[in-house]
Structure formats: structure tokens, C-alpha cells
Design an enzyme around this catalytic site. Structure first.
Site, short mmCIF file in Angstrom:
data_model
loop_
_atom_site.label_atom_id
_atom_site.label_comp_id
_atom_site.label_asym_id
_atom_site.label_seq_id
_atom_site.Cartn_x
_atom_site.Cartn_y
_atom_site.Cartn_z
N LYS A 22 0.97 -1.14 0.08
CA LYS A 22 -0.07 0.10 0.05
C LYS A 22 0.98 1.09 -0.05
O LYS A 22 0.84 2.14 -0.65
CB LYS A 22 -0.82 0.13 1.34
N ASN A 23 1.83 1.26 0.98
CA ASN A 23 2.60 2.65 1.01
C ASN A 23 3.73 2.79 -0.05
O ASN A 23 4.06 3.76 -0.22
CB ASN A 23 3.37 2.31 2.29
N CYS A 117 -5.14 8.22 9.23
CA CYS A 117 -5.13 7.64 10.63
C CYS A 117 -4.81 8.82 11.87
O CYS A 117 -3.95 9.57 11.59
CB CYS A 117 -4.14 6.64 10.60
N ARG A 122 0.93 14.98 13.37
CA ARG A 122 1.39 14.66 11.81
C ARG A 122 1.48 15.74 11.01
O ARG A 122 0.60 15.80 9.91
CB ARG A 122 0.25 13.58 10.90
N ASP A 309 4.94 0.94 12.27
CA ASP A 309 3.58 0.26 11.87
C ASP A 309 3.55 -1.26 12.44
O ASP A 309 2.06 -2.00 12.19
CB ASP A 309 3.48 0.16 10.35
N ARG A 401 -8.70 -0.15 4.76
CA ARG A 401 -7.97 0.88 3.83
C ARG A 401 -6.44 0.32 3.72
O ARG A 401 -5.86 0.75 2.62
CB ARG A 401 -7.55 2.12 5.16
C1 UD1 Z 1 4.42 6.83 6.06
C2 UD1 Z 1 3.55 5.46 5.97
C3 UD1 Z 1 2.92 5.17 7.44
C4 UD1 Z 1 4.30 4.63 8.23
C5 UD1 Z 1 4.99 5.97 8.38
C6 UD1 Z 1 6.38 5.74 9.04
C7 UD1 Z 1 2.82 6.12 3.98
C8 UD1 Z 1 1.39 6.21 2.99
N1 UD1 Z 1 2.36 5.78 5.04
O1 UD1 Z 1 3.64 7.68 6.77
O2 UD1 Z 1 2.59 3.78 7.14
O3 UD1 Z 1 3.73 4.85 9.65
O4 UD1 Z 1 5.60 6.36 6.87
O5 UD1 Z 1 6.96 4.74 8.88
O6 UD1 Z 1 3.55 5.72 3.26
N2 UD1 Z 1 6.64 14.61 10.23
C9 UD1 Z 1 6.87 16.08 10.46
N3 UD1 Z 1 6.75 16.90 9.50
C10 UD1 Z 1 6.40 16.74 8.19
C11 UD1 Z 1 6.20 15.29 7.84
C12 UD1 Z 1 6.41 14.41 9.08
O7 UD1 Z 1 7.06 16.40 11.71
O8 UD1 Z 1 6.34 17.24 7.43
C13 UD1 Z 1 6.55 13.82 11.37
C14 UD1 Z 1 5.42 12.83 11.45
O9 UD1 Z 1 4.51 13.83 12.36
C15 UD1 Z 1 5.84 11.63 12.31
C16 UD1 Z 1 7.18 11.39 11.67
O10 UD1 Z 1 7.61 12.70 10.98
O11 UD1 Z 1 6.03 11.99 13.56
C17 UD1 Z 1 7.28 10.33 10.44
O12 UD1 Z 1 6.19 10.70 9.65
P1 UD1 Z 1 6.49 10.28 7.97
O13 UD1 Z 1 7.67 9.51 7.83
O14 UD1 Z 1 6.33 11.48 7.22
O15 UD1 Z 1 5.35 9.34 7.84
P2 UD1 Z 1 4.09 9.23 6.62
O16 UD1 Z 1 4.75 9.47 5.25
O17 UD1 Z 1 3.08 10.25 7.00
#
Ligand code: UD1
Length: 422
Positions: A22-23, A117, A122, A309, A401
Site C-alpha cells: 500500500k505504502n 489515521c 502529523r 507500523d 484501508r
Molecule cells: C508513512 C507511511 C506510514 C508509516 C510512516 C512511518 C505511507 C502512506 N504511510 O507515513 O504507514 O507509519 O511512513 O514509517 O507511506 N513529520 C513532521 N513533518 C512533516 C512530515 C512528517 O513532523 O512534514 C513527522 C510525523 O509527524 C511523524 C514522523 O515525521 O512523527 C514520521 O512521519 P512520515 O515518515 O512522514 O510518515 P508518513 O509519510 O505520513
């Protein structure tokens, strides 16, 4: 509202085939925006999140053809919009992944803030910081949407340091930079396998990306990209979920369509507990019933560390193992909502900040619980398989999802699980 009814089951036994990730598929679909030809993606899982991304691409003017065998054709040549409305964007956080490609291809994007989620704040600041470094002008006046414009000559290559190796920000910035003028470096980039899959897809389209899978990614901008075909990597989180299913039920499962390297951390931790994890010619063989099991500690980290995850499914397992263990969550704030649900089933877990202390070896009892997020839903199902009586799990749309044929796959292994419409 649909629910899962899970009853105490015999140890799970059999073979299971893992679906496409999915990711990985969500960013691949967003990347199709970057070219005017057709892209074909194989092994696409049928999931709600994939449907939402299809709807987003169609709302932008794209044409989608999703065949029964999981082959997805995307044709964005007729793209006539650069805006994603609230209805679609609020359905999942990954909707934000169209921002980089739209900015690169059309020089403009307006996107309502993403949903998904409920695991902590986030934010998307790292994505926006990257786009700004590439010369985009960002309008942040509203809390509900974000609008960005590239300069008159498009985006311009830059060096970008991420304060945290965010998966989404690395993907979004990479997609924005492939058509930029000049060279972009992303430092402290995420190293997840999904980043490598996206870079491979973009390179097949004609991009020039080096270093994906390390902490520094170099992207040399090119003038245009062409259509391509690509097979999505297997879902390492689904793989991990079935590894935990074998462990928690003390069962024996052969997991097919896997990349062993992608689940190294999960395998290492399960082996520490006494679970047999062996790579065979046919797949990954996991047996939770061979040895006496012992508790272990886990700490979630960006890849190649232990994946956040799999934190909640692993915690379900730890509640069944004699001894005390600690789980530390460092990737997301507020990713312990499943703790209250597990405690409702008789587990003994205390939390303090980002640390959960588990006193294991408890006999779990069936209860009414919530799937508080996608992976927590899977954790509840795992707990339900070993709890006495019936576990009734609500809000299972989270699970649907992200897991393809979830109930069918578990039932084929002997799990006592039913999906009912309430
Ligand atoms: C992706 C995955 C999710 C997984 C996560 C971490 C997808 C669709 N989802 O989510 O399943 O749990 O990686 O492995 O691929 N952050 C910030 N600022 C930003 C972006 C992120 O502070 O602009 C923080 C987030 O709040 C979080 C951390 O960074 O605490 C990790 O987030 P991120 O790696 O971006 O996760 P996602 O890409 O949303």
C-alpha cells in the site's frame, strides 16, 4: 457499520501470499501525474486507500483502468485541474503526495489538508519546506488548505536537509525535483524500501535519481518523463502482520511474495523471543510453537529500524509472552491508542510518554474493542485470536484501508474471524 467478530482459534497454519505494498503504490500512482503517457502498475492491492487515490487522479482529469488481476493503468494526459477538494483530501493523509508532482508538472497546486489515521499531529511542514527550497511560493494563510506556485521558470534544484527522515516528505520532494532545473540533494532522507521503489519507477520514466535507500538522494532534473510499467514491491507490513499471526497463535505459516531484507528488524526481534523465522526457497517460514517464548523490548525507528507500523501487532504478541517488556515509540506521538483496547481484553500495559511497559503472560479475554487506527485494528484481530470467547472489533474501515483480502487470508489459515454488517 461493519465489524469483525474474532473467536479464539487454533494455532494458524498454512500458506499466505502477500499483496503489493500500500505504502508504495500510493506514491507510484501520484508519480503518474508527472508524465503525459500511460503508466502501468502490476500487483496493485484492492484497498480503500487505492480507490481514494484513483478518485483523486480522476478528479484531476486522469483516466484509470483497474483490472481484476491487479493491473492498474493510469493515463494523466488529459489532466485539467490542479486542485484536490476537501472530500477526497480528507480521506487519507497520502493525498498530500500529489502536491509535489502537480507542482512540478503544472506549476500550481491547491490541496485541502489531508486526513488519515489519527496517530499524533502529523504535520506537513517538512514537505512544504522542501517545496519552498525548490523555489515554490506557498500560501499558508488558511488552516484548511494549502496552495503553492512554482516560479515563472518552474522549480529549481536545491539542497534540502530534512529535520526528520520523513517518508512522505522524501517522496514528495523527490517527485517535485525530478522535473526541476538543476540538481537537488535531499539530506537525512528516509531510507524505506518504498522510497527505493518510487525512485526505480521514476528512473524508468526517465528521471535521474541516485542514492535512494541511503540518507542522501541526488536528483538531476530532466525536461520530461515518459510512460512506463512497474511491479510494486510486496507489502512488508502485511508480511510482518502474518509473522506476528504465527507468533501469537504459536502457529506455523509460510509467507510467500516477500523481500527478506525488508523485514529484517521484525525477524530479529521475533527470533530474540524464540520464534523460528527461516528463509526457504518458497518464502518466509515462521513458527511460534517450536520453542518456549521469552519477552523482549522494542523501539520503533525509521528504516532499517523496527517499523512503527508493526509496533501495535508486536505489542499484542508481547502481552501473551511471560515476563516484562518495554516498547518505545519514537516515530509518532500518540501511537498507543491500542493500549487501552488491549487492557480492556485483560492485558497489563502501563504507558508513560512514549514508553509502554507490558507485563506479559496474561490470559486475554474477548471484549468489545475499537480499531483505533489501521495497524491497531490488525493488533486487535491478533489479540482476538488468542483471547477466550469473542472479540468484537468496531471501526474496521481503518483495517480495510490497508490490508487486501484481510478476512479471507486469515480464514484460509484457520482463523475464526467474520466480518458482519451491524
Ligand atoms: C508513512 C507511511 C506510514 C508509516 C510512516 C512511518 C505511507 C502512506 N504511510 O507515513 O504507514 O507509519 O511512513 O514509517 O507511506 N513529520 C513532521 N513533518 C512533516 C512530515 C512528517 O513532523 O512534514 C513527522 C510525523 O509527524 C511523524 C514522523 O515525521 O512523527 C514520521 O512521519 P512520515 O515518515 O512522514 O510518515 P508518513 O509519510 O505520513
Amino acid at each position: 457499520m461493519a465489524k469483525f467478530l474474532v473467536q479464539k482459534s487454533e494455532p494458524l497454519y498454512g500458506e499466505v501470499h502477500v499483496s503489493g505494498a500500500k505504502n508504495s503504490v500510493l506514491p507510484l500512482m501520484a508519480a503518474a501525474i508527472l508524465n503525459d503517457e500511460k503508466c502501468r502498475i502490476y500487483e496493485v492491492p484492492r484497498l480503500l486507500d487505492v480507490t481514494v487515490m484513483e478518485e483523486i487522479l480522476m478528479s484531476l482529469g486522469g483516466k484509470i483502468d483497474f483490472q481484476e488481476d491487479g493491473t492498474l493503468d493510469i493515463d494523466m494526459s488529459g489532466m485539467n485541474s490542479t486542485e484536490v477538494g476537501f472530500d477526497l483530501a480528507s480521506k487519507m493523509r497520502a493525498s498530500f503526495l500529489v502536491m509535489g508532482p502537480l507542482l512540478a508538472k503544472k506549476g500550481h497546486v491547491k490541496l485541502f489538508m489531508p486526513g488519515g489515521c489519527t496517530i499524533g499531529a502529523r504535520p506537513v511542514d517538512l514537505h512544504l519546506k522542501g517545496f519552498e527550497a525548490l523555489g515554490a511560493e506557498i500560501d499558508r494563510k488558511s488552516d484548511s488548505f494549502v496552495e503553492a506556485k512554482a516560479g515563472p521558470h518552474g522549480l529549481i534544484g536545491a539542497s534540502i536537509y530534512l529535520d526528520f527522515p520523513s517518508v512522505g516528505a522524501t517522496e514528495n520532494i523527490m517527485m517535485a525535483a525530478v522535473l526541476a532545473d538543476g540538481v537537488t540533494y535531499i539530506e537525512n532522507a528516509a531510507e524505506e524500501p518504498e522510497i527505493v521503489d518510487l525512485a526505480n519507477f521514476l528512473n524508468k520514466m526517465g528521471a535521474s535519481i541516485k542514492g535512494a535507500g541511503t540518507d542522501t538522494i541526488k536528483i538531476e532534473g530532466v525536461k520530461e518523463l515518459k510512460g512506463t510499467a512497474h511491479t510494486v514491491i510486496p507489502d512488508r507490513i502485511e508480511t510482518g502482520t502474518f509473522m506476528l499471526a504465527a507468533a501469537i497463535t504459536r502457529g506455523e505459516i509460510l509467507i510467500k511474495n516477500i523481500v527478506p531484507d525488508h523485514v529484517r528488524a521484525i525477524a530479529a526481534k521475533l527470533r530474540e523471543c524464540g520464534v523460528v523465522v527461516e528463509l526457504t526457497d518458497e518464502g518466509l517460514y515462521v513458527n511460534g510453537g517450536m520453542n518456549p517464548l521469552v519477552a523482549t523490548d522494542i523501539k520503533t525507528l525509521p528504516y532499517p529500524g523496527f517499523p512503527t507500523d508493526i509496533q501495535s501487532p508486536f505489542m499484542s504478541f508481547l502481552t501473551t509472552v511471560e515476563g516484562s517488556s518495554t516498547v518505545i515509540e519514537t516515530v509518532f506521538e500518540n501511537r498507543f491508542m491500542h493500549v487501552a483496547e488491549l487492557n480492556r481484553m485483560g492485558a497489563n500495559i502501563r504507558t508513560k510518554g512514549n514508553r509502554a511497559m507490558i507485563q506479559g503472560g496474561k490470559n486475554l479475554e474477548g471484549a468489545r474493542v475499537l480499531a483505533t487506527d489501521l495497524r491497531a485494528g490488525a493488533a486487535m484481530v491478533l489479540a482476538g485470536l488468542v483471547a477466550s470467547g469473542t472479540t468484537e472489533i468496531s471501526e474496521i474501515y481503518h483495517v480495510e484501508r490497508g490490508y487486501e483480502d484481510f478476512v479471507e487470508k486469515f480464514r484460509s489459515l484457520g482463523a475464526n474471524i467474520l466480518r458482519i454488517e451491524d
